[in-house]
Design a protein around this motif. Structure first.
Motif, mmCIF file in Angstrom:
data_model
loop_
_atom_site.group_PDB
_atom_site.id
_atom_site.type_symbol
_atom_site.label_atom_id
_atom_site.label_comp_id
_atom_site.label_asym_id
_atom_site.label_seq_id
_atom_site.Cartn_x
_atom_site.Cartn_y
_atom_site.Cartn_z
ATOM 1 N N VAL A 3 -1.207 -2.259 -4.313
ATOM 2 C CA VAL A 3 -0.659 -2.790 -5.561
ATOM 3 C C VAL A 3 -0.236 -4.242 -5.359
ATOM 4 O O VAL A 3 0.405 -4.574 -4.358
ATOM 5 C CB VAL A 3 0.560 -1.948 -6.013
ATOM 6 C CG1 VAL A 3 1.188 -2.541 -7.266
ATOM 7 C CG2 VAL A 3 0.156 -0.501 -6.233
ATOM 8 N N VAL B 8 -4.365 -3.779 -9.129
ATOM 9 C CA VAL B 8 -4.324 -2.567 -8.298
ATOM 10 C C VAL B 8 -5.706 -2.318 -7.700
ATOM 11 O O VAL B 8 -6.725 -2.468 -8.378
ATOM 12 C CB VAL B 8 -3.911 -1.317 -9.115
ATOM 13 C CG1 VAL B 8 -3.800 -0.108 -8.189
ATOM 14 C CG2 VAL B 8 -2.619 -1.532 -9.849
ATOM 15 N N GLN C 124 -7.170 0.798 -6.556
ATOM 16 C CA GLN C 124 -6.783 2.202 -6.652
ATOM 17 C C GLN C 124 -7.509 3.075 -5.637
ATOM 18 O O GLN C 124 -8.724 2.976 -5.461
ATOM 19 C CB GLN C 124 -7.093 2.727 -8.058
ATOM 20 C CG GLN C 124 -6.079 2.290 -9.093
ATOM 21 C CD GLN C 124 -6.345 2.915 -10.439
ATOM 22 O OE1 GLN C 124 -7.496 3.082 -10.823
ATOM 23 N NE2 GLN C 124 -5.283 3.264 -11.149
ATOM 24 N N GLY C 125 -6.726 3.948 -5.027
ATOM 25 C CA GLY C 125 -7.319 4.980 -4.208
ATOM 26 C C GLY C 125 -7.655 6.188 -5.071
ATOM 27 O O GLY C 125 -7.511 6.155 -6.298
ATOM 28 N N THR D 17 -1.622 7.948 -7.016
ATOM 29 C CA THR D 17 -2.563 7.706 -5.921
ATOM 30 C C THR D 17 -1.976 6.733 -4.894
ATOM 31 O O THR D 17 -1.067 5.953 -5.190
ATOM 32 C CB THR D 17 -3.890 7.104 -6.435
ATOM 33 O OG1 THR D 17 -3.613 5.823 -6.990
ATOM 34 C CG2 THR D 17 -4.542 7.988 -7.463
ATOM 35 N N ARG E 132 -10.505 1.002 5.145
ATOM 36 C CA ARG E 132 -10.291 2.056 4.156
ATOM 37 C C ARG E 132 -10.930 3.343 4.635
ATOM 38 O O ARG E 132 -11.739 3.339 5.573
ATOM 39 C CB ARG E 132 -10.874 1.653 2.800
ATOM 40 C CG ARG E 132 -12.382 1.480 2.791
ATOM 41 C CD ARG E 132 -12.860 1.015 1.438
ATOM 42 N NE ARG E 132 -14.304 0.808 1.407
ATOM 43 C CZ ARG E 132 -15.197 1.736 1.083
ATOM 44 N NH1 ARG E 132 -14.791 2.972 0.791
ATOM 45 N NH2 ARG E 132 -16.483 1.469 1.066
ATOM 46 N N SER F 59 -2.366 3.558 -3.398
ATOM 47 C CA SER F 59 -3.086 2.380 -3.891
ATOM 48 C C SER F 59 -2.515 1.103 -3.289
ATOM 49 O O SER F 59 -1.373 1.059 -2.836
ATOM 50 C CB SER F 59 -2.976 2.292 -5.418
ATOM 51 O OG SER F 59 -3.513 3.437 -6.025
ATOM 52 N N ASN G 80 0.879 -1.161 0.000
ATOM 53 C CA ASN G 80 0.000 0.000 0.000
ATOM 54 C C ASN G 80 0.922 1.218 0.000
ATOM 55 O O ASN G 80 1.557 1.536 1.013
ATOM 56 C CB ASN G 80 -0.906 -0.005 1.245
ATOM 57 C CG ASN G 80 -2.064 0.961 1.122
ATOM 58 O OD1 ASN G 80 -2.702 1.024 0.073
ATOM 59 N ND2 ASN G 80 -2.342 1.716 2.170
ATOM 60 N N SER H 283 -11.369 -0.189 -7.790
ATOM 61 C CA SER H 283 -11.316 1.024 -6.986
ATOM 62 C C SER H 283 -11.537 0.679 -5.513
ATOM 63 O O SER H 283 -12.380 -0.161 -5.177
ATOM 64 C CB SER H 283 -12.389 2.007 -7.444
ATOM 65 O OG SER H 283 -12.488 3.068 -6.514
ATOM 66 N N VAL H 284 -10.793 1.330 -4.655
ATOM 67 C CA VAL H 284 -10.967 1.150 -3.206
ATOM 68 C C VAL H 284 -12.408 1.444 -2.803
ATOM 69 O O VAL H 284 -12.984 0.769 -1.950
ATOM 70 C CB VAL H 284 -9.990 2.080 -2.455
ATOM 71 C CG1 VAL H 284 -10.379 2.215 -0.985
ATOM 72 C CG2 VAL H 284 -8.570 1.569 -2.568
ATOM 73 N N ALA I 247 -8.360 5.737 0.358
ATOM 74 C CA ALA I 247 -7.284 4.747 0.280
ATOM 75 C C ALA I 247 -7.508 3.649 1.307
ATOM 76 O O ALA I 247 -8.378 3.747 2.172
ATOM 77 C CB ALA I 247 -5.928 5.416 0.528
#
Lengths: 403, 295
Positions: free
Chosen positions: A235, A248, A250-251, A231, A273, A233, A225, A294-295, A257
């Protein structure tokens, strides 16, 4: 007369039963305590990072301390099994910015800090008495966070401030890097732009520290992280080569995040999160390590009692023979909250609040030999002096958490 | 301690039983007595008394082990030890209850259940100093209030048989906690915030029942005097109570204490208490114009 005798007999029996709590009023002072480590210097500074139990039953605390520099100095503290302060030592001013976790490998403890002159990351070994061995230089710079692999290697997430890269590495305790890969924080970014500025502020301890994390799922897949492609993220990578991203989560810049993450098994994770101040706990979820998501698409229980963009620590612990995803974070009223979720089904099984009177903030926690838990944090004495505090929870207290 | 209580109560029960047996025995074998039994022999050596009692008490505690939530890094841990009050009028509290007493030949066995409030206090002083004259000195004064329902059992001995009878008494007690709270007062001198003088504010009261165990047991001894008039007995006594158990709940010392943030953690403590009481007692037998109920 007989009635009076019966009454007295009844009274005697009642008193005998009632006084049982005298015999039961015993507790091992090492099993449960709270200690706040006070220093009477008005300007004294303590920034707790991690805690581990030593072989003598005491505890080793890794901390940082403010100094006349951009970076925080390195401080180690040793307390005994009852939490009483024994000793502390500040490492040479040459070394700064210690990062967690404090890793226990083969009976010794390891952490990473950096040399202020060239930002080079060094591995420090500490034995059970708190004695520090000569540091081992690595080929990496600007450490962000570390963790330990199941086979006793060190995972290090670091930052290459020359090329503006996030670097994920696995190495031995001798500093030999077995795998490493770099990831762009964003094409065309500059030192003065984002996210480089946020990363640098984290080193200077300006504002909140980004919730960096690193882990290894299996021999082919690692996760971190950190900043990637502008961003913060989560990964997934094989570390086969630079920018070898498998998937990923993603944040959204720095507003949304992952704030903590722990692999339970295979693709199953416990994580938390945040999104624009709101916090969500995701006690059990399957993450797609080979896709881009996406987060904000993650489900989760909202916890409005947590501070905005709360720092969260999550670990998998065994309580009463049950695997528990245990989250620790900070509440808006200044307490530390422990949230216990059944790792099997993600159900909240218990909540415990720690700390009264002052503001308390959690830094880390770890299991102890007596099947209890030790929680490290800091408290603001009289509202102004940040001091390290340690909560030791007994096995019974921990069991109550899941009852 | 449970055995101690058991022995005391057993003695009381045995004595009570032997008195009644003795009276029956006298009735059965009165023909063998050389002296013809007189009403005074039969009636006047034993009496039951029932009445009310109330009074005041002052308390101090005896710490056996010191604890603090603070663990000092650069000063001596003795500076975190509490400074307790000694017995004084600042801790004046009260108690009230009933008394039932069995009198026989100068000895009395007296059960005196009562509701009592006991108070003790302690303080801690902390100081932080820094460069440029920055300093903060804070004193935390804590008054602890404990409410017990107590069951004391005394054996009294009357030193005379007159209307005014001094007596001595020894006994033991068991108390069960029904309420507890702490009153915290914070004061100090803050030389770092622009203040020019001391501050004295921030009082707060919190519940504290969870940081004590329910039971309090101990032994007691004292002096007193009774005065018989009409068909009543007025009693004044002063008793010292010596607590024999740690009343602090060691399991909740840190976890249920809302003042740990100021370093507070209860020591292991035993209670010491001086109580003064007035009692008004009524005889339960032989209240008539023909007999004196006091002998």
């Amino acid at each position: 007369m007989k009635n009076i005798q019966h009454l007295l007999l009844l009274l005697f029996i009642s008193l005998t039963i009632g006084s049982c709590d005298i015999g039961d009023n015993e507790a091992d002072p090492a099993s449960s305590f709270l200690k706040i480590y006070d220093h009477n210097d008005y300007e004294a500074s303590y920034i707790p990072i991690d805690i581990k139990q030593t072989t003598d039953g005491g505890y080793l605390i890794l901390a940082a301390t403010k100094k006349d520099s951009y970076f925080a100095g390195v401080r180690l503290m040793k307390v005994n099994d009852k939490g009483k302060f024994e000793q502390e030592q500040d490492l040479s001013n040459e070394f700064v910015h210690p990062v967690g976790e404090l890793m226990e490998i083969s009976g010794n403890f390891y952490f990473v800090a950096m040399r202020e002159a060239d930002l080079r990351a060094f591995i420090f070994m500490v034995d059970n008495t708190g004695t520090v061995a000569d540091p081992i230089e690595t080929g990496l710079t600007s450490p962000l966070v570390t963790s330990i692999t199941s086979d006793g290697n060190i995972l290090l997430l670091s930052y290459n401030n020359s090329d503006l890269l996030t670097v994920c590495s696995e190495m031995t305790v001798d500093g030999k890097v077995s795998k490493s890969a770099s990831f762009t924080i964003g094409a065309g970014t500059t030192e003065d732009g984002e996210p480089a500025r946020t990363i640098l502020d984290g080193f200077k301890r300006l504002g909140s520290k980004p919730p960096y994390a690193i882990g290894k799922m299996n021999n082919q897949t690692y996760y971190f992280n950190g900043f990637y492609n502008y961003t913060l993220s989560l990964v997934f990578t094989s570390l086969a080569e630079d920018n070898a991203v498998q998937g990923v989560l993603q944040g959204v810049h720095r507003e949304s995040a992952i704030s903590s993450v722990k692999q339970l098994a295979n693709n199953t994770f416990s994580l938390s999160r945040y999104n624009s101040g709101d916090n969500y706990i995701v006690p059990k979820t399957e993450l797609q390590s080979l896709s881009i998501n996406s987060v904000d698409d993650l489900p989760g229980n909202t916890f409005p009692e947590l501070v905005n963009n709360a720092p969260v620590t999550v670990k998998s612990v065994s309580i009463k023979g049950k695997e528990i995803a245990l989250f620790a974070s900070n509440t808006k009223n200044g307490q530390i909250v422990m949230l216990a979720f059944d790792a099997a089904n993600g159900v909240l099984v218990g909540t415990k609040y720690l700390g009264f009177g002052n503001t308390y903030e959690v830094s880390a926690f770890s299991e102890t030999e007596d099947e209890g838990l030790v929680v490290l944090g800091h408290s603001y004495l009289t509202g102004r002096f940040a001091r390290i505090c340690v909560f030791k929870l007994s096995k019974e207290e921990l069991d109550e958490l899941v009852d | 301690m449970k055995y101690f209580l058991a022995v005391l109560v057993s003695v009381f029960l045995l004595c009570s039983h032997s008195f009644t047996y003795g009276q029956k025995k006298n009735r059965m074998y009165s023909g063998y007595q050389t002296k013809r039994p007189q009403p005074n022999d039969k009636f006047m050596k034993t009496q039951w008394w029932l009445g009310f009692r109330a009074g005041a008490n002052i308390t101090e505690v005896s710490p056996t082990t010191y604890y603090s939530a603070f663990s000092p890094i650069n000063y001596k841990s003795t500076r975190t030890e509490k400074e307790y009050n000694s017995m004084g009028m600042d801790q004046l509290s009260g108690q009230a209850g009933v008394e039932i007493t069995l009198y026989h030949k100068g000895f009395s066995f007296s059960l005196q259940p009562n509701y009592r409030r006991q108070r003790y206090a302690y303080s801690n002083l902390y100081e932080w100093n820094g460069a440029n004259g920055n300093s903060l000195l804070i004193q935390y004064d804590q008054e602890n209030q404990l409410d017990y329902i107590e069951f004391p059992l005394f054996i009294k001995y009357d030193l005379t048989r007159d209307n005014i009878r001094p007596f001595i008494q020894i006994g033991a007690y068991y108390g069960t906690l029904v309420g507890a709270n702490k009153h915290l007062t914070t004061s100090g001198i803050d030389n770092a915030s622009g203040a020019e003088g001391p501050f004295d504010n921030q009082e707060t009261t919190i519940g504290a029942k969870d940081i004590y165990i329910k039971s309090s047991v101990g032994i007691a001894g004292g002096l007193g005097v009774s005065y018989d008039f009409w068909n009543l007995r007025l009693v004044f006594d002063a008793t010292y109570r010596y607590g024999m158990n740690n009343i602090t709940n060691v399991k909740n010392r840190y976890s249920k204490n809302e003042l740990t943030g100021i370093g507070d953690a209860l020591d292991n403590i035993e209670l010491r208490n001086v109580s003064m009481n007035f009692a008004l007692l009524f005889p339960l037998r032989f209240i008539s114009k023909n007999y004196d109920s006091f002998n």
